[in-house]
Scaffold this motif. Sequence first.
Motif, mmCIF file in Angstrom:
data_model
loop_
_atom_site.group_PDB
_atom_site.id
_atom_site.type_symbol
_atom_site.label_atom_id
_atom_site.label_comp_id
_atom_site.label_asym_id
_atom_site.label_seq_id
_atom_site.Cartn_x
_atom_site.Cartn_y
_atom_site.Cartn_z
ATOM 1 N N HIS A 15 0.778 -0.909 0.162
ATOM 2 C CA HIS A 15 0.196 0.089 -0.033
ATOM 3 C C HIS A 15 1.006 1.170 0.352
ATOM 4 O O HIS A 15 1.895 1.749 0.599
ATOM 5 N N GLY A 16 1.004 2.170 -0.691
ATOM 6 C CA GLY A 16 1.171 3.371 -0.728
ATOM 7 C C GLY A 16 2.583 3.619 -1.355
ATOM 8 O O GLY A 16 3.374 4.450 -1.329
ATOM 9 N N LEU A 17 3.222 2.283 -1.984
ATOM 10 C CA LEU A 17 4.628 1.829 -2.338
ATOM 11 C C LEU A 17 4.496 2.549 -4.231
ATOM 12 O O LEU A 17 3.974 1.811 -4.624
ATOM 13 N N LEU A 18 5.162 3.833 -4.592
ATOM 14 C CA LEU A 18 4.917 3.777 -5.620
ATOM 15 C C LEU A 18 6.520 4.492 -6.086
ATOM 16 O O LEU A 18 7.711 4.515 -5.047
ATOM 17 N N PRO A 19 7.301 5.039 -7.656
ATOM 18 C CA PRO A 19 8.337 4.715 -7.913
ATOM 19 C C PRO A 19 9.159 6.033 -6.667
ATOM 20 O O PRO A 19 9.971 6.120 -6.297
ATOM 21 N N GLU A 20 8.303 7.160 -6.775
ATOM 22 C CA GLU A 20 8.898 8.089 -5.812
ATOM 23 C C GLU A 20 9.222 7.638 -4.354
ATOM 24 O O GLU A 20 9.493 8.458 -3.356
ATOM 25 N N ASN A 21 8.638 6.866 -3.563
ATOM 26 C CA ASN A 21 9.122 6.181 -2.583
ATOM 27 C C ASN A 21 10.338 5.980 -2.422
ATOM 28 O O ASN A 21 11.065 6.095 -1.081
ATOM 29 N N VAL A 22 11.363 6.250 -3.019
ATOM 30 C CA VAL A 22 13.067 5.476 -2.893
ATOM 31 C C VAL A 22 13.143 7.302 -3.825
ATOM 32 O O VAL A 22 13.118 8.341 -4.215
ATOM 33 N N VAL A 23 13.457 7.623 -3.119
ATOM 34 C CA VAL A 23 14.637 9.367 -2.622
ATOM 35 C C VAL A 23 15.705 9.491 -2.597
ATOM 36 O O VAL A 23 16.532 9.123 -1.690
ATOM 37 N N ARG A 24 16.287 10.646 -3.456
ATOM 38 C CA ARG A 24 18.068 10.930 -3.460
ATOM 39 C C ARG A 24 18.290 11.663 -2.376
ATOM 40 O O ARG A 24 19.767 12.259 -3.132
ATOM 41 N N ASP A 25 17.544 12.866 -2.774
ATOM 42 C CA ASP A 25 17.660 13.967 -1.822
ATOM 43 C C ASP A 25 17.301 14.554 -0.099
ATOM 44 O O ASP A 25 16.026 13.899 -0.653
ATOM 45 N N ARG A 26 17.160 15.434 -0.326
ATOM 46 C CA ARG A 26 16.220 15.846 0.989
ATOM 47 C C ARG A 26 14.900 16.453 0.886
ATOM 48 O O ARG A 26 13.896 15.983 1.586
ATOM 49 N N LYS A 27 15.305 17.118 -0.782
ATOM 50 C CA LYS A 27 13.645 17.560 -1.017
ATOM 51 C C LYS A 27 12.505 16.741 -0.993
ATOM 52 O O LYS A 27 11.454 16.595 -0.718
ATOM 53 N N GLN A 28 13.302 15.468 -1.996
ATOM 54 C CA GLN A 28 12.760 14.469 -2.018
ATOM 55 C C GLN A 28 12.090 13.666 -0.479
ATOM 56 O O GLN A 28 10.133 13.313 -0.594
ATOM 57 N N LEU A 29 13.012 13.317 0.041
ATOM 58 C CA LEU A 29 12.731 12.890 1.371
ATOM 59 C C LEU A 29 11.038 13.647 1.915
ATOM 60 O O LEU A 29 10.239 12.998 2.430
#
Length: 332
Positions: A158-172
């Motif tokens: 539930h709730g897992l999308l490619p965007e859940n993998v984050v590479r910087d603080r902004k995405q986090l």
Amino acid sequence: MTLKVAIIYNDPFTDEPNRAGEEEAIVGVLEEVFAVRDALKELKYDWEQVALHKPLEEARRIMSSIRADVIFNLFEGFDDAPQSEPLVARMMEDMRIRFTGNPSHVLELTLDKARTKEVIKQHGIHTPEYQVLTPQTLDNFCLRFPCIVKPCDEDASHGLLPENVVRDRKQLARQVQRISGEFRGYALVEEFIDGREFNASVIGNHELELIEISEITYMLPPDLPHILTFESKWFEGTPYYRGTGVQCPAQVSPELRQTIRDTVLASCRAVGISGYARVDMRQDTDGAIRVLEVNANPDLSPELGIALQSEKRGWSYATLIRNIIDLALERI
Ligand SMILES: Nc1ncnc2c1ncn2[C@@H]1O[C@H](COP(=O)(O)OP(=O)(O)OP(=O)(O)O)[C@@H](O)[C@H]1O
Ligand SMILES: [Mg+2]
């Protein structure tokens, strides 16, 4: 006398389909129920199907009317109320009804991924480094990117999308905001392990036995992270559905097989698994096997996870179901 088995499961028609893809998950629930029911017929057991619906008191009332030797527990918690999964198991324990799968305290512990990670870490088992964060505590972040942001207490991706993998603080920050908003306030942030992905199931009460190991294989466009998303499970025709496969048994060296086996059995013992379970893992760049989660109530649908692994080991689906019931009868 013929054994009487009652299957309990989520009533798919009253558990409101209010999230994207929930309809597909409902079809999944029914496939699992029908498969178990067919196995019970094949085993010549008496059977009944009992759908549970909200509120919890109603579920208690429904269960108290069941007259069976054993309950086959396929109940996964009401939508938006994951705690109802261990609570229903607790009711069966209070009513002294025998049921398949894990006891309530194990279901309760493994529902909380962060607590489970803490327990297995204390037993010397590797798991990705992690923190539990909220939008208010983001400044405490001290892991290494890339990371993955997940709900603390949900499953079925539930709730897992490619965007859940984050590479910087902004995405986090964006993902912690989203996940903690959608899923009761907290987000589990883990370092992302980009190596091979495995899962393996175990069966047993005091003596746990590994059934077989599977590898998840990915053939995805380069911009998509290698993760099992909601899409990979339920949405036919999407890149994730098409680009995710499973190889069982996993093609691994005897040494790696032994490491996976030891890790899986140690993790299950650490959390107190009794009945059956599936452990999800990934291999780190240093070769270590890191446990992502222990599923104490894994999907029993044919051709997936534990059912596929049982088949490769030479057990028919009905044999797997019979073994699970025998383990429930052996307890107490
Ligand atoms: N730390 C991590 N590093 C790399 N990949 C991860 C990590 N955590 C999760 N994943 C990916 O996301 C998927 C889902 O994560 P996880 O198994 O923790 O959650 P889940 O949604 O509860 O799954 P399930 O449906 O199996 O209960 C994993 O199968 C894996 O592909
Ligand atoms: Mg998982």
